[in-house]
Design a protein around this motif. Structure first.
Motif, mmCIF file in Angstrom:
data_model
loop_
_atom_site.group_PDB
_atom_site.id
_atom_site.type_symbol
_atom_site.label_atom_id
_atom_site.label_comp_id
_atom_site.label_asym_id
_atom_site.label_seq_id
_atom_site.Cartn_x
_atom_site.Cartn_y
_atom_site.Cartn_z
ATOM 1 N N ILE A 174 11.575 -6.477 -5.661
ATOM 2 C CA ILE A 174 11.775 -5.060 -5.403
ATOM 3 C C ILE A 174 12.607 -4.929 -4.136
ATOM 4 O O ILE A 174 12.689 -5.850 -3.337
ATOM 5 C CB ILE A 174 10.441 -4.292 -5.261
ATOM 6 N N ARG A 175 13.221 -3.784 -3.942
ATOM 7 C CA ARG A 175 14.017 -3.529 -2.746
ATOM 8 C C ARG A 175 13.183 -2.753 -1.737
ATOM 9 O O ARG A 175 12.414 -1.877 -2.088
ATOM 10 C CB ARG A 175 15.254 -2.718 -3.085
ATOM 11 N N GLY A 176 13.362 -3.093 -0.482
ATOM 12 C CA GLY A 176 12.699 -2.375 0.595
ATOM 13 C C GLY A 176 13.695 -1.506 1.337
ATOM 14 O O GLY A 176 14.901 -1.652 1.172
ATOM 15 N N THR A 177 13.209 -0.603 2.159
ATOM 16 C CA THR A 177 14.076 0.211 3.007
ATOM 17 C C THR A 177 13.806 -0.157 4.449
ATOM 18 O O THR A 177 12.665 -0.375 4.841
ATOM 19 C CB THR A 177 13.825 1.717 2.792
ATOM 20 N N ARG A 178 14.861 -0.241 5.235
ATOM 21 C CA ARG A 178 14.737 -0.684 6.621
ATOM 22 C C ARG A 178 14.762 0.509 7.570
ATOM 23 O O ARG A 178 15.577 1.404 7.432
ATOM 24 C CB ARG A 178 15.886 -1.620 6.963
ATOM 25 N N THR A 179 13.856 0.491 8.535
ATOM 26 C CA THR A 179 13.813 1.461 9.613
ATOM 27 C C THR A 179 13.636 0.671 10.898
ATOM 28 O O THR A 179 12.513 0.344 11.272
ATOM 29 C CB THR A 179 12.650 2.451 9.439
ATOM 30 N N GLY A 180 14.721 0.311 11.549
ATOM 31 C CA GLY A 180 14.627 -0.531 12.741
ATOM 32 C C GLY A 180 14.112 -1.915 12.379
ATOM 33 O O GLY A 180 14.684 -2.589 11.544
ATOM 34 N N TYR A 181 13.021 -2.345 12.990
ATOM 35 C CA TYR A 181 12.429 -3.644 12.699
ATOM 36 C C TYR A 181 11.291 -3.562 11.680
ATOM 37 O O TYR A 181 10.535 -4.488 11.516
ATOM 38 C CB TYR A 181 11.915 -4.301 13.985
#
Length: 65
Positions: free
Chosen positions: A10-17
């Protein structure tokens, strides 16, 4: 050498670290916190859902393959 298990990707979403992902089995949202700079640039991680403990392969967004 042991064979690696194949987990659903699955794909994740990045928010900073922090990488957020939603489990396809139970629709619970989970997070991964990168504690080391090397972890920030990894292409994928094998994680488990915090609610149903399903193992998943989370692809890191914004990295070249």
């Amino acid at each position: 050498m042991p064979t690696q298990k194949s987990y659903p990707e699955i794909r994740g979403t990045r928010t900073g670290y922090v990488i957020r992902f939603t489990c396809p089995s139970c629709a619970a949202e989970s997070t991964i916190v990168n504690k080391m700079p090397q972890d920030h640039f990894r292409n994928a991680r094998v994680v488990s859902c915090r609610h149903c403990r399903t193992r998943l392969n989370v692809l890191t967004p914004y990295t070249d393959r």
